[in-house]
Design an enzyme around this catalytic site. Structure first.
Site: not given
Length: 532
Positions: A359, A402
Site C-alpha cells: 500500500h 497507490c
C-alpha cells in the site's frame, strides 16, 4: 545420414516452429522472399511450411541450418537459437560469409518493425487505391508486401516508400538513408577494385545521393539516429541501423579514400560505450518486498502473490538472483536494505533490481506495521556514496503502490491504498512529498501510477502494472529493446486497461537518471510464459 539423425534434425526444427507466433511466421516469410518464390510463400501458413521448403531446396540440411539461425536472429528470437545449436555470437560471426537475407530485405523488415499503429493507419489511408480491398488494418510487413506486389517498391525504386515515410513519420527516413548510403559505399568499393582509378563513380550517383541525404540530415540530424535506434537490437553488423549511430553522410561517399561503414570492431566499441555493462560474473540481485497482510486498518492485498511470483520467474529468467521478502514491517525493510547496502555481492554484479509491492501514499510506501517509508529514502541506500560497489551500475526500482486517494471499488478490483484515508489522502497537485529519485546517476524508478492517483489490483490476477511489466519484459528483451523502450510499452499497455465499467484508469510513470542504454542480454531459455 541415418534415419535417427534425420528425425532429430526435424525435431529440433519443430521445437523452433512451436516457439513462433503468427506475426513471427509473417516475419520469416517476408525475410525469405529472396529464397522462396512469392506464390509459394503466400500459400505457407506456418513456420513448418517455410522450413520444409528450405529443406526440399537443400538450403537447409542437418549439416547446415545457418539460414534458419539467421532468420531467428533477424526477427530477434535469439533464445530459440539454442534449439539448433547456435548462439547469437555464432550467428553474428558468420553473417558476412553465410548470410542469405539481402540488405534490401533487412532494411524493409526493420522498417516494418518501426511502424506504429498510427503510422500504419495513416499509410493505409494514403495508399488505399494501391492496397487490397476490405483490409482496413494491415501489419507493417503486409503493407510493404502489397507495395512490392504492385511494383511500387523494389531495390531500385524507393521513391514511394520515401514519400510515405516522410509524410507519416520523417524519422523513418533515416533507416532508408542508411541503406542507400551502404549501397553507394559498396558500389564505390567495387569500382575501386574492378575499374581504372579514373572511373570511380557509383552507378547510383554517389555524390548526388550523398548531397541529397546530407541536405535531408539538416532536418533530421544524424545524432537523432542514436536515440531512435534504442528501439532496436544493436548488433554491430554493417546492415544494422543502430550499429552506425553517428554516421555522417558527408563521410560516406564523394571521397575515394574513405569507406563506409566503419569496421565492425569499431562499431562494437562505440556501442559498448553507450550501454551499461551487462556481461559480468553475476547479472545482479533482484529484491522483492511483497507486503500482503497489514496491521491495523490497512486491508489485505489479495492478488499480490501472483505479482511476486511473476516477478520472480521473469527476473530469474533474465539471469538475476532473486531474494523474496514477504510481509515486512518498516523496520525490517530498513534492516534488509542496510544489509544489502554493505553486501560484497555487488562487486561482481551488473545491476540491482528492487521491487516493492505494498500500500502507499504520495511518495511513500507502507510497511506491514502501517508505518510509512519515503521512496526516496529506500533508493538512497544505494547511491554511489552509500553503496560504492554499485557506483556507475544501473539500479532499477519498481514500485507497485497507490500514490493518492481512494475511489469506488469495481468488481474484483481493489486499490493499493489505505481503505480509510481521510484528509491525508493526497490528490494530484498536492504539496506532499513527490516520488523522486536520488540526484546521483544510474537510477531508474518505475511507478505504477502518477503521483496523487490510485493503482489497481485484481484480487486473482495481480496488478495491472506488474503484470504488464512482466509481459513486456518477456516479449521485448528477446528483441533487444532497452529498458526505457520497454517501460514505454508498459505505459501504453496499462493506459488501455480499465475496470469492467470502463470508469477507472491508470497511468504509470517512470523517472530516471540513467546515463546509458540498459539492455538485458537475451536469455537462452524461452520466456517463462512459454515454458511448460
Amino acid at each position: 545420414m541415418d534415419e535417427g539423425d534425420s528425425v532429430q534434425f526435424r525435431r529440433r526444427l519443430l521445437m523452433v516452429a512451436e516457439g513462433l507466433g503468427r506475426e513471427d511466421v509473417e516475419g520469416l516469410k517476408f525475410l525469405c522472399k529472396d529464397l522462396i518464390p512469392f506464390g509459394k510463400l503466400e500459400a505457407m501458413t506456418s513456420a513448418r511450411d517455410v522450413f520444409q521448403f528450405l529443406i526440399s531446396s537443400d538450403i537447409v540440411n542437418p549439416e547446415d541450418t545457418f539460414v534458419i539461425a539467421e532468420l531467428l536472429y533477424r526477427i530477434k528470437h535469439n533464445y530459440l537459437l539454442q534449439k539448433i545449436n547456435y548462439t547469437k555470437e555464432m550467428v553474428q560471426g558468420n553473417l558476412r560469409l553465410k548470410g542469405q537475407v539481402s540488405e534490401f530485405r533487412q532494411m524493409l523488415y526493420e522498417l516494418s518493425e518501426e511502424f506504429t499503429e498510427d503510422d500504419l493507419g495513416t499509410a493505409v489511408f494514403l495508399l488505399r487505391e494501391h492496397l487490397p480491398k476490405r483490409q482496413p488494418k494491415m501489419s507493417g510487413v503486409e503493407l510493404l508486401t502489397a507495395l512490392e506486389r504492385n511494383d511500387l517498391l523494389s531495390e531500385n525504386n524507393l521513391q514511394l516508400l520515401e514519400e510515405l515515410c516522410g509524410k507519416i513519420s520523417p524519422n523513418l527516413l533515416t533507416r532508408i538513408d542508411t541503406y542507400k548510403l551502404k549501397r553507394v559505399s559498396l558500389s564505390v568499393q567495387e569500382s575501386k577494385e574492378n575499374a581504372p582509378s579514373s572511373v570511380r563513380e557509383s552507378p547510383l550517383g554517389g555524390a548526388c545521393l550523398s548531397a541529397a541525404i546530407q541536405e535531408r540530415s539538416i532536418k533530421y540530424p544524424p545524432d537523432s539516429l542514436d536515440s531512435y535506434s534504442s528501439l532496436r537490437e544493436h548488433t554491430g553488423h554493417v546492415h544494422s541501423f543502430g550499429s552506425n549511430p553517428g554516421v555522417k553522410a558527408e563521410n560516406s561517399v564523394g571521397h575515394s579514400e574513405q569507406s563506409f561503414p566503419l569496421r565492425e570492431q569499431d562499431d562494437e566499441s562505440k556501442i559498448a560505450s553507450k550501454r551499461y555493462k551487462m556481461d559480468g560474473p553475476c547479472r545482479g540481485h533482484c529484491l522483492i518486498f511483497n507486503n500482503v497482510n497489514f496491521e491495523g486498518h490497512l486491508g489485505r492485498r489479495m492478488g499480490s502473490q501472483k505479482d511476486a511470483e511473476e516477478l520472480e520467474h521473469v527476473f530469474k529468467w533474465l539471469g538475476l538472483e532473486v531474494v523474496m521478502y514477504d510481509d515486512q514491517t518498516s523496520i525490517e525493510i530498513h534492516e534488509h536494505l542496510q544489509k544489502w547496502q554493505s553486501s560484497e555481492n555487488w562487486k561482481d554484479s551488473d545491476c540491482l533490481v528492487c521491487c516493492i509491492l505494498s500500500h502507499g501514499k504520495s511518495g511513500e510506501i507502507y510497511g506491514t506495521d502501517a508505518q510509512l517509508i519515503p521512496i526516496r529514502t529506500i533508493m538512497s541506500y544505494f547511491t554511489a556514496h552509500q553503496c560504492p560497489l554499485l557506483a556507475r551500475k544501473p539500479k532499477l526500482f519498481f514500485i507497485q503502490a497507490c500514490q493518492g486517494e481512494k475511489t469506488q471499488k469495481a468488481v474484483y478490483l481493489e486499490v493499493d491504498t489505505d481503505d480509510h484515508l481521510g484528509a491525508d489522502a493526497q490528490s494530484a497537485g498536492s504539496s506532499s512529498p513527490q516520488p523522486s529519485i536520488p540526484e546521483e546517476a544510474d537510477f531508474l524508478l518505475g511507478m505504477a501510477t502518477v503521483d496523487g492517483y490510485l493503482s489497481f489490483r485484481h484480487t486473482r490476477e495481480g496488478t495491472w502494472y506488474i503484470q504488464a511489466l512482466c509481459t513486456k519484459l518477456q516479449q521485448l528483451v528477446p528483441r533487444g529493446e532497452d529498458i526505457l523502450s520497454i517501460l514505454t510499452e508498459v505505459n501504453k499497455d496499462v493506459s488501455y486497461r480499465a475496470d469492467p465499467k470502463g470508469l477507472k484508469k491508470q497511468m504509470p510513470q517512470p523517472a530516471f537518471t540513467l546515463r546509458k542504454k540498459l539492455i538485458f542480454p537475451v536469455p537462452e531459455a524461452p520466456p517463462p510464459s512459454q515454458q511448460p
